[in-house]
Scaffold this active site. Structure first.
Site, PDB file in Angstrom:
ATOM      1  N   THR A  76       0.846  -1.200   0.000  1.00 59.92           N
ATOM      2  CA  THR A  76       0.000   0.000   0.000  1.00 59.92           C
ATOM      3  C   THR A  76       0.879   1.247   0.000  1.00 59.92           C
ATOM      4  O   THR A  76       1.844   1.335   0.761  1.00 59.92           O
ATOM      5  CB  THR A  76      -0.931   0.003   1.229  1.00 59.92           C
ATOM      6  OG1 THR A  76      -1.702  -1.197   1.201  1.00 59.92           O
ATOM      7  CG2 THR A  76      -1.861   1.195   1.222  1.00 59.92           C
ATOM      8  N   ALA A 100       7.386  -2.221  -0.162  1.00 56.42           N
ATOM      9  CA  ALA A 100       7.983  -1.694  -1.399  1.00 56.42           C
ATOM     10  C   ALA A 100       6.960  -0.804  -2.088  1.00 56.42           C
ATOM     11  O   ALA A 100       5.775  -1.145  -2.140  1.00 56.42           O
ATOM     12  CB  ALA A 100       8.371  -2.837  -2.337  1.00 56.42           C
ATOM     13  N   SER A 101       7.421   0.311  -2.609  1.00 58.92           N
ATOM     14  CA  SER A 101       6.508   1.172  -3.384  1.00 58.92           C
ATOM     15  C   SER A 101       6.144   0.482  -4.682  1.00 58.92           C
ATOM     16  O   SER A 101       5.094   0.785  -5.276  1.00 58.92           O
ATOM     17  CB  SER A 101       7.148   2.537  -3.668  1.00 58.92           C
ATOM     18  OG  SER A 101       8.319   2.395  -4.448  1.00 58.92           O
ATOM     19  N   HIS A 135      -1.314   6.866 -14.088  1.00 59.62           N
ATOM     20  CA  HIS A 135      -2.036   5.723 -13.509  1.00 59.62           C
ATOM     21  C   HIS A 135      -3.516   5.810 -13.849  1.00 59.62           C
ATOM     22  O   HIS A 135      -4.027   6.878 -14.198  1.00 59.62           O
ATOM     23  CB  HIS A 135      -1.877   5.681 -11.987  1.00 59.62           C
ATOM     24  CG  HIS A 135      -0.552   5.141 -11.540  1.00 59.62           C
ATOM     25  ND1 HIS A 135       0.559   5.937 -11.407  1.00 59.62           N
ATOM     26  CD2 HIS A 135      -0.160   3.884 -11.214  1.00 59.62           C
ATOM     27  CE1 HIS A 135       1.578   5.195 -11.013  1.00 59.62           C
ATOM     28  NE2 HIS A 135       1.179   3.938 -10.889  1.00 59.62           N
ATOM     29  N   LYS A 139      -6.960   5.370  -8.821  1.00 57.61           N
ATOM     30  CA  LYS A 139      -5.877   5.470  -7.840  1.00 57.61           C
ATOM     31  C   LYS A 139      -6.172   6.546  -6.799  1.00 57.61           C
ATOM     32  O   LYS A 139      -6.566   7.666  -7.136  1.00 57.61           O
ATOM     33  CB  LYS A 139      -4.547   5.750  -8.552  1.00 57.61           C
ATOM     34  CG  LYS A 139      -3.354   5.700  -7.610  1.00 57.61           C
ATOM     35  CD  LYS A 139      -2.037   5.511  -8.347  1.00 57.61           C
ATOM     36  CE  LYS A 139      -0.839   5.564  -7.418  1.00 57.61           C
ATOM     37  NZ  LYS A 139      -0.868   4.542  -6.369  1.00 57.61           N
ATOM     38  N   GLY A 145       3.612   6.077  -5.125  1.00 54.55           N
ATOM     39  CA  GLY A 145       4.738   5.685  -4.264  1.00 54.55           C
ATOM     40  C   GLY A 145       6.003   5.498  -5.078  1.00 54.55           C
ATOM     41  O   GLY A 145       7.109   5.856  -4.633  1.00 54.55           O
TER      42      GLY A 145
HETATM   43  N1  LIG Z   1       3.710  -1.721  -4.258  1.00 54.50           N
HETATM   44  C1  LIG Z   1       3.226  -2.102  -5.441  1.00 54.50           C
HETATM   45  O1  LIG Z   1       3.887  -2.783  -6.244  1.00 54.50           O
HETATM   46  C2  LIG Z   1       1.827  -1.752  -5.783  1.00 54.50           C
HETATM   47  C3  LIG Z   1       1.100  -1.014  -4.902  1.00 54.50           C
HETATM   48  N2  LIG Z   1      -0.210  -0.740  -5.132  1.00 54.50           N
HETATM   49  C4  LIG Z   1      -0.915  -0.054  -4.071  1.00 54.50           C
HETATM   50  O2  LIG Z   1      -1.710  -1.021  -3.400  1.00 54.50           O
HETATM   51  C5  LIG Z   1      -2.905  -0.418  -2.895  1.00 54.50           C
HETATM   52  C6  LIG Z   1      -4.118  -1.177  -3.396  1.00 54.50           C
HETATM   53  O3  LIG Z   1      -4.154  -1.148  -4.792  1.00 54.50           O
HETATM   54  P1  LIG Z   1      -5.329  -1.899  -5.620  1.00 54.50           P
HETATM   55  O4  LIG Z   1      -5.403  -3.320  -5.256  1.00 54.50           O
HETATM   56  O5  LIG Z   1      -5.106  -1.496  -7.026  1.00 54.50           O
HETATM   57  O6  LIG Z   1      -6.615  -1.122  -5.049  1.00 54.50           O
HETATM   58  P2  LIG Z   1      -8.149  -1.615  -5.026  1.00 54.50           P
HETATM   59  O7  LIG Z   1      -8.951  -0.396  -4.740  1.00 54.50           O
HETATM   60  O8  LIG Z   1      -8.456  -2.408  -6.246  1.00 54.50           O
HETATM   61  O9  LIG Z   1      -8.196  -2.590  -3.776  1.00 54.50           O
HETATM   62  C7  LIG Z   1      -8.079  -2.161  -2.446  1.00 54.50           C
HETATM   63  C8  LIG Z   1      -8.857  -3.112  -1.596  1.00 54.50           C
HETATM   64  O10 LIG Z   1      -8.650  -2.768  -0.232  1.00 54.50           O
HETATM   65  C9  LIG Z   1      -9.886  -2.938   0.432  1.00 54.50           C
HETATM   66  N3  LIG Z   1      -9.889  -2.173   1.659  1.00 54.50           N
HETATM   67  C10 LIG Z   1     -10.061  -0.835   1.832  1.00 54.50           C
HETATM   68  N4  LIG Z   1     -10.009  -0.539   3.133  1.00 54.50           N
HETATM   69  C11 LIG Z   1      -9.779  -1.706   3.796  1.00 54.50           C
HETATM   70  C12 LIG Z   1      -9.614  -2.068   5.144  1.00 54.50           C
HETATM   71  N5  LIG Z   1      -9.708  -1.179   6.127  1.00 54.50           N
HETATM   72  N6  LIG Z   1      -9.350  -3.370   5.432  1.00 54.50           N
HETATM   73  C13 LIG Z   1      -9.278  -4.293   4.481  1.00 54.50           C
HETATM   74  N7  LIG Z   1      -9.445  -4.011   3.170  1.00 54.50           N
HETATM   75  C14 LIG Z   1      -9.694  -2.742   2.845  1.00 54.50           C
HETATM   76  C15 LIG Z   1     -10.962  -2.544  -0.554  1.00 54.50           C
HETATM   77  O11 LIG Z   1     -12.171  -3.197  -0.251  1.00 54.50           O
HETATM   78  C16 LIG Z   1     -10.368  -3.075  -1.854  1.00 54.50           C
HETATM   79  O12 LIG Z   1     -10.805  -4.377  -2.095  1.00 54.50           O
HETATM   80  C17 LIG Z   1      -2.819   1.045  -3.318  1.00 54.50           C
HETATM   81  O13 LIG Z   1      -2.248   1.791  -2.268  1.00 54.50           O
HETATM   82  C18 LIG Z   1      -1.859   1.024  -4.507  1.00 54.50           C
HETATM   83  O14 LIG Z   1      -1.189   2.241  -4.687  1.00 54.50           O
HETATM   84  C19 LIG Z   1      -0.823  -1.165  -6.259  1.00 54.50           C
HETATM   85  C20 LIG Z   1      -0.142  -1.874  -7.197  1.00 54.50           C
HETATM   86  C21 LIG Z   1       1.246  -2.227  -7.039  1.00 54.50           C
HETATM   87  O1  LIG Z   2      -2.069   2.218  -7.496  1.00 54.53           O
HETATM   88  C1  LIG Z   2      -1.470   1.556  -8.369  1.00 54.53           C
HETATM   89  O2  LIG Z   2      -2.074   0.978  -9.289  1.00 54.53           O
HETATM   90  C2  LIG Z   2      -0.003   1.456  -8.286  1.00 54.53           C
HETATM   91  N1  LIG Z   2       0.565   1.915  -7.213  1.00 54.53           N
HETATM   92  C3  LIG Z   2       1.943   1.866  -6.908  1.00 54.53           C
HETATM   93  C4  LIG Z   2       2.501   3.252  -6.735  1.00 54.53           C
HETATM   94  O3  LIG Z   2       1.821   4.112  -6.138  1.00 54.53           O
HETATM   95  O4  LIG Z   2       3.634   3.495  -7.159  1.00 54.53           O
HETATM   96  C5  LIG Z   2       2.728   0.966  -7.835  1.00 54.53           C
HETATM   97  C6  LIG Z   2       2.239   0.908  -9.253  1.00 54.53           C
HETATM   98  O5  LIG Z   2       2.691   2.025  -9.954  1.00 54.53           O
HETATM   99  C7  LIG Z   2       0.736   0.758  -9.353  1.00 54.53           C
END
Ligand SMILES: NC(=O)C1=CN([C@@H]2O[C@H](COP(=O)(O)OP(=O)(O)OC[C@H]3O[C@@H](n4cnc5c(N)ncnc54)[C@H](O)[C@@H]3O)[C@@H](O)[C@H]2O)C=CC1
Ligand SMILES: O=C(O)C1=N[C@H](C(=O)O)C[C@H](O)C1
Length: 238
Positions: A76, A100-101, A135, A139, A145
């Site tokens: 996250t 990890a971001s 993105h 988002k 990140g």
């Molecule tokens: N580090 C990385 O490689 C990546 C990071 N991300 C990050 O991951 C996070 C999630 O991204 P997505 O899956 O695309 O978002 P999304 O919106 O598709 O999924 C988020 C999920 O979290 C749930 N949620 C919200 N509040 C909650 C809580 N209090 N307890 C449990 N579940 C809860 C929602 O119901 C939803 O199912 C974002 O912060 C995004 O920026 C996304 C992709 C890659």
């Molecule tokens: O929210 C996303 O989708 C993503 N979030 C991460 C970020 O904030 O860098 C990683 C990726 O770019 C996808």
């Protein structure tokens, strides 16, 4: 392994598919509609938790797992201040926390190239730098990140920049990060170095979420049995 998925959205579901195909079991699937189930996560049910939720939810989710002795892989973004508190807690009390971001292997190579180029640019005045991230429209956080990690890498090397801002500013000491939200773009990051005579651009474009999900699962297989605060440089030995 028994894996708890905290956050069952785009990332949680992409990780689940890979985890099941690799022979793992899912101990819990937690989304916004069953947040109470978090209390059931313990070392009796779960070998590792993978947390991809929301900037406002990550701290409580991660802390619950750590207090139960469950290692946590967290992707996250947008909760950097509280993340520092989690890291301090792990240093004081033990446990395993990995953040990890961006879990894509390609992006982590890109981070290294970014920092190397910034180190060269320290010796070459006359190039202005800016970061752009694109993105999907769902988002929640800006800048991404990943863009913040890229900015931190540049700031470590480039003394003519003192900080970053999520806007175009006239101030020559500020590194601009431009955030664009467009359709369903999984994640595109560019660093542009422009002089009066040319443009040098580094770009990473994710084609899907597979790279993020695969990286997170690989880390979840690596983390149990380790103690401390970790990131992708530890995992990849960069
Ligand atoms: N580090 C990385 O490689 C990546 C990071 N991300 C990050 O991951 C996070 C999630 O991204 P997505 O899956 O695309 O978002 P999304 O919106 O598709 O999924 C988020 C999920 O979290 C749930 N949620 C919200 N509040 C909650 C809580 N209090 N307890 C449990 N579940 C809860 C929602 O119901 C939803 O199912 C974002 O912060 C995004 O920026 C996304 C992709 C890659
Ligand atoms: O929210 C996303 O989708 C993503 N979030 C991460 C970020 O904030 O860098 C990683 C990726 O770019 C996808």
């Amino acid at each position: 392994m028994n894996i708890a998925l905290i956050g069952y959205g785009k990332m949680g579901q992409a990780i689940e598919a890979l985890a099941l195909a690799a022979g793992h079991s899912i101990s819990h699937r937690i989304g916004i509609h069953n947040t109470d189930e978090l209390q059931q996560i313990s070392s009796a049910t779960t070998d590792v938790a993978i947390e991809f939720t929301h900037p406002e939810a990550a701290y409580a989710n991660v802390m619950h797992c750590l207090q139960q002795g469950v290692p946590v892989v967290c992707g996250t973004t947008g909760w950097l201040e509280q993340k520092a508190e989690v890291e301090a807690w792990v240093q004081a009390h033990g446990g395993a926390f990995f953040w990890a971001s961006n879990f894509s292997i390609g992006v982590n190579l890109f981070f290294q190239v970014n920092q190397y180029l910034a180190r060269l640019m320290e010796k070459v005045p006359g190039y202005e730098v800016q970061i752009e991230e694109i993105h999907h429209i769902h988002k929640k956080d800006a800048p991404s990140g990943t863009a913040i990690t890229l900015a931190e890498g540049i700031l470590q090397e480039l003394s003519r920049k003192k900080g970053w801002a999520n806007e175009l500013k006239e101030d020559p000491e500020t590194l601009p990060i431009i955030s664009i939200r467009e359709a369903e773009v999984p994640g595109t990051h560019s660093i542009r170095w422009q002089s009066a005579t040319d443009l040098l651009e580094l770009k990473h474009e994710a084609f899907s979420r597979q790279g993020f999900a695969s990286g997170a699962l690989q880390v979840a297989q690596w983390l149990p049995g380790r103690t401390g605060v970790f990131g992708m440089d530890d995992f990849l030995s960069l």
